[in-house]
Design a protein around this motif. Structure first.
Motif, PDB file in Angstrom:
ATOM      1  N   TYR A  17     -15.461  -6.380  -3.422  1.00  0.00           N
ATOM      2  CA  TYR A  17     -15.188  -5.107  -2.755  1.00  0.00           C
ATOM      3  C   TYR A  17     -14.122  -4.317  -3.522  1.00  0.00           C
ATOM      4  O   TYR A  17     -14.387  -3.821  -4.597  1.00  0.00           O
ATOM      5  CB  TYR A  17     -14.815  -5.361  -1.293  1.00  0.00           C
ATOM      6  CG  TYR A  17     -15.990  -5.865  -0.485  1.00  0.00           C
ATOM      7  CD1 TYR A  17     -16.858  -4.973   0.128  1.00  0.00           C
ATOM      8  CD2 TYR A  17     -16.250  -7.230  -0.366  1.00  0.00           C
ATOM      9  CE1 TYR A  17     -17.957  -5.409   0.856  1.00  0.00           C
ATOM     10  CE2 TYR A  17     -17.342  -7.686   0.354  1.00  0.00           C
ATOM     11  CZ  TYR A  17     -18.197  -6.774   0.960  1.00  0.00           C
ATOM     12  OH  TYR A  17     -19.295  -7.222   1.670  1.00  0.00           O
ATOM     13  N   HIS A  18     -12.925  -4.183  -2.988  1.00  0.00           N
ATOM     14  CA  HIS A  18     -11.908  -3.378  -3.657  1.00  0.00           C
ATOM     15  C   HIS A  18     -11.552  -3.958  -5.023  1.00  0.00           C
ATOM     16  O   HIS A  18     -11.563  -5.188  -5.213  1.00  0.00           O
ATOM     17  CB  HIS A  18     -10.652  -3.289  -2.803  1.00  0.00           C
ATOM     18  CG  HIS A  18     -10.831  -2.466  -1.577  1.00  0.00           C
ATOM     19  ND1 HIS A  18      -9.780  -2.011  -0.817  1.00  0.00           N
ATOM     20  CD2 HIS A  18     -11.944  -1.982  -0.972  1.00  0.00           C
ATOM     21  CE1 HIS A  18     -10.232  -1.308   0.202  1.00  0.00           C
ATOM     22  NE2 HIS A  18     -11.554  -1.283   0.124  1.00  0.00           N
ATOM     23  N   LEU A  19     -11.207  -3.060  -5.957  1.00  0.00           N
ATOM     24  CA  LEU A  19     -10.798  -3.457  -7.304  1.00  0.00           C
ATOM     25  C   LEU A  19      -9.385  -2.968  -7.572  1.00  0.00           C
ATOM     26  O   LEU A  19      -8.997  -1.874  -7.145  1.00  0.00           O
ATOM     27  CB  LEU A  19     -11.739  -2.856  -8.353  1.00  0.00           C
ATOM     28  CG  LEU A  19     -13.228  -3.164  -8.241  1.00  0.00           C
ATOM     29  CD1 LEU A  19     -13.994  -2.420  -9.337  1.00  0.00           C
ATOM     30  CD2 LEU A  19     -13.476  -4.663  -8.355  1.00  0.00           C
ATOM     31  N   THR A  20      -8.605  -3.765  -8.313  1.00  0.00           N
ATOM     32  CA  THR A  20      -7.247  -3.387  -8.702  1.00  0.00           C
ATOM     33  C   THR A  20      -7.040  -3.721 -10.168  1.00  0.00           C
ATOM     34  O   THR A  20      -7.282  -4.859 -10.582  1.00  0.00           O
ATOM     35  CB  THR A  20      -6.195  -4.139  -7.861  1.00  0.00           C
ATOM     36  OG1 THR A  20      -6.396  -3.860  -6.477  1.00  0.00           O
ATOM     37  CG2 THR A  20      -4.782  -3.711  -8.268  1.00  0.00           C
ATOM     38  N   LEU A  21      -6.586  -2.738 -10.933  1.00  0.00           N
ATOM     39  CA  LEU A  21      -6.282  -2.969 -12.345  1.00  0.00           C
ATOM     40  C   LEU A  21      -4.835  -3.399 -12.493  1.00  0.00           C
ATOM     41  O   LEU A  21      -3.928  -2.721 -12.010  1.00  0.00           O
ATOM     42  CB  LEU A  21      -6.535  -1.702 -13.167  1.00  0.00           C
ATOM     43  CG  LEU A  21      -6.212  -1.790 -14.665  1.00  0.00           C
ATOM     44  CD1 LEU A  21      -7.132  -2.785 -15.361  1.00  0.00           C
ATOM     45  CD2 LEU A  21      -6.311  -0.415 -15.317  1.00  0.00           C
ATOM     46  N   ASP A  22      -4.618  -4.514 -13.170  1.00  0.00           N
ATOM     47  CA  ASP A  22      -3.260  -4.964 -13.470  1.00  0.00           C
ATOM     48  C   ASP A  22      -2.613  -3.954 -14.421  1.00  0.00           C
ATOM     49  O   ASP A  22      -3.268  -3.456 -15.341  1.00  0.00           O
ATOM     50  CB  ASP A  22      -3.316  -6.341 -14.133  1.00  0.00           C
ATOM     51  CG  ASP A  22      -1.965  -7.003 -14.223  1.00  0.00           C
ATOM     52  OD1 ASP A  22      -1.036  -6.411 -14.821  1.00  0.00           O
ATOM     53  OD2 ASP A  22      -1.835  -8.144 -13.717  1.00  0.00           O
ATOM     54  N   PRO A  23      -1.327  -3.622 -14.225  1.00  0.00           N
ATOM     55  CA  PRO A  23      -0.657  -2.690 -15.145  1.00  0.00           C
ATOM     56  C   PRO A  23      -0.666  -3.139 -16.597  1.00  0.00           C
ATOM     57  O   PRO A  23      -0.414  -2.325 -17.495  1.00  0.00           O
ATOM     58  CB  PRO A  23       0.778  -2.632 -14.596  1.00  0.00           C
ATOM     59  CG  PRO A  23       0.630  -2.937 -13.139  1.00  0.00           C
ATOM     60  CD  PRO A  23      -0.463  -3.959 -13.074  1.00  0.00           C
TER      61      PRO A  23
END
Length: 371
Positions: free
Chosen positions: A154-160
């Motif tokens: 579902y949701h996606l998050t890019l690591d900095p």
């Protein structure tokens, strides 16, 4: 002496007209350089003419132009394929409080769609919902790669660090995908106060937060160790806790869910604030902020525009507009920060000023060669 006066007035005009729009670049690159002895170094006359042309054209354009914020919003539908990844242009005038959207443009069709972010290479990454994969597609619609995750995504998050993407099922284990997509996935079981997470989000000072809950609100909030999967709960059953992002305008973690917004400290998660249900919709999924006190939120078959540029508090906005007709809309891609478009289209106001400045330079050269 005459050219020095032109440069001096140009810098004043530039400070008055462009500094609110491009504060850092004006100070860093357009002001005169000084030697180590404190004496002003010689300035090229051509550069001064360009500086003057840009400054004067900016002043003539007026301050209202600098209050118009525009761009492209990329978003997904939870139905489909076909056409479950779209984009739409948006514009908002801070002075007149007029928000508008363009015509949706179909981008791509994937076997499933939910979370959406940009990869550092400028391609879109799409969580495939029940398909059990994350997809990489171009903004032109070509599917380049996919990464099976072994569970719904579902949701996606890019690591900095721009090397890793995190996703999960609702209340599932954390999936760590290496970039480029297709390079592999690592599963991290969740322990501690939770047995699974819905999304992770990066704060400041090394803090990483999680949301745990089903669509689309009343989730638990806390901190997570990405290496071990250990969670420490801070709040339970928070109505707007579903989508979670960092907002550089307020310096707070900002959340969206069940038609409400909320904020908490980006350092330790303290100071939770939630809004009343005043947005004209019953549901929020994920939102995107632009870094100037505006947000665009998906949910309830609508895109909701929120202006909190004066209050500096998204739980007490200054202006709200709902745009309906987006049946089955799901998530929106970030507008700033990790996961946002690394190659955004320049604002029309910026292009107009640059064009006028270059036109002034061209006219100056023409007059000089005619002598």
């Amino acid at each position: 002496m005459f050219m020095r006066k032109i440069c001096s007035w140009a810098r004043i005009l530039l400070d008055l007209s462009l500094t609110p729009f491009l504060p850092v670049k004006v100070d860093a690159s357009l002001r005169s350089r000084r030697s180590t002895r404190g004496k002003e170094m010689p300035i090229n006359n051509t550069f001064c003419k360009l500086l003057a042309a840009v400054a004067v054209s900016s002043a003539l354009a007026g301050t209202a132009q600098a209050t118009v914020f525009s761009g492209d919003l990329y978003y997904t539908y939870y139905s489909g394929p076909p056409n479950n990844v779209d984009k739409i242009g948006f514009s908002y005038d801070d002075t007149t409080h007029v928000a508008s959207l363009g015509v949706p443009t179909p981008i791509a069709s994937t076997p499933g769609a939910d979370g959406i972010i940009f990869a550092p290479n400028g391609h879109l990454l799409v969580g495939g919902q029940g398909s059990g994969s994350v997809y990489e597609v171009t903004t032109g619609g070509s599917t380049l790669a996919s990464q099976p995750t072994g569970a719904p995504s579902y949701h996606l998050t890019l690591d900095p660090n721009n090397l890793t993407v995190y996703t999960s099922d609702f209340g599932g284990a954390l999936k760590k995908l290496s970039l480029p997509i297709g390079s592999g996935v690592v599963t991290t079981p969740i322990t501690g106060d939770e047995t699974g997470v819905t999304q992770v989000a990066f704060g400041t000072g090394g803090a990483v937060f999680y949301v745990q809950g089903s669509p689309n609100g009343f989730g638990n909030l806390g901190t997570i160790d990405l290496g071990t999967g250990a969670t420490s709960r801070l709040y339970s059953a928070v109505q707007p806790a579903h989508g979670l992002i960092y907002d550089p305008f307020t310096g707070l973690m900002t959340m969206f869910g069940r038609g409400e917004t909320g904020t908490m400290s980006a350092v330790n998660g303290l100071g939770l604030l939630t809004s009343a249900e005043v947005y004209g919709v019953s549901d929020f999924d994920q939102g995107a902020v632009d870094g100037f006190g505006h947000a665009l939120v998906a949910g309830s078959n609508a895109i909701t525009f929120i202006d909190y540029s004066v209050s500096h508090d998204i739980t007490h906005p200054n202006y709200v507009a709902n745009f309906f007709g987006f049946d089955f809309i799901d998530d929106v891609a970030p507008l700033v920060g990790p996961g946002s478009n690394p190659n955004p289209t320049p604002e029309p106001a910026s292009l107009a000023l640059l064009g006028l400045g270059l036109a002034g330079l061209a006219g100056s050269r023409g007059r000089k060669s005619a002598r």
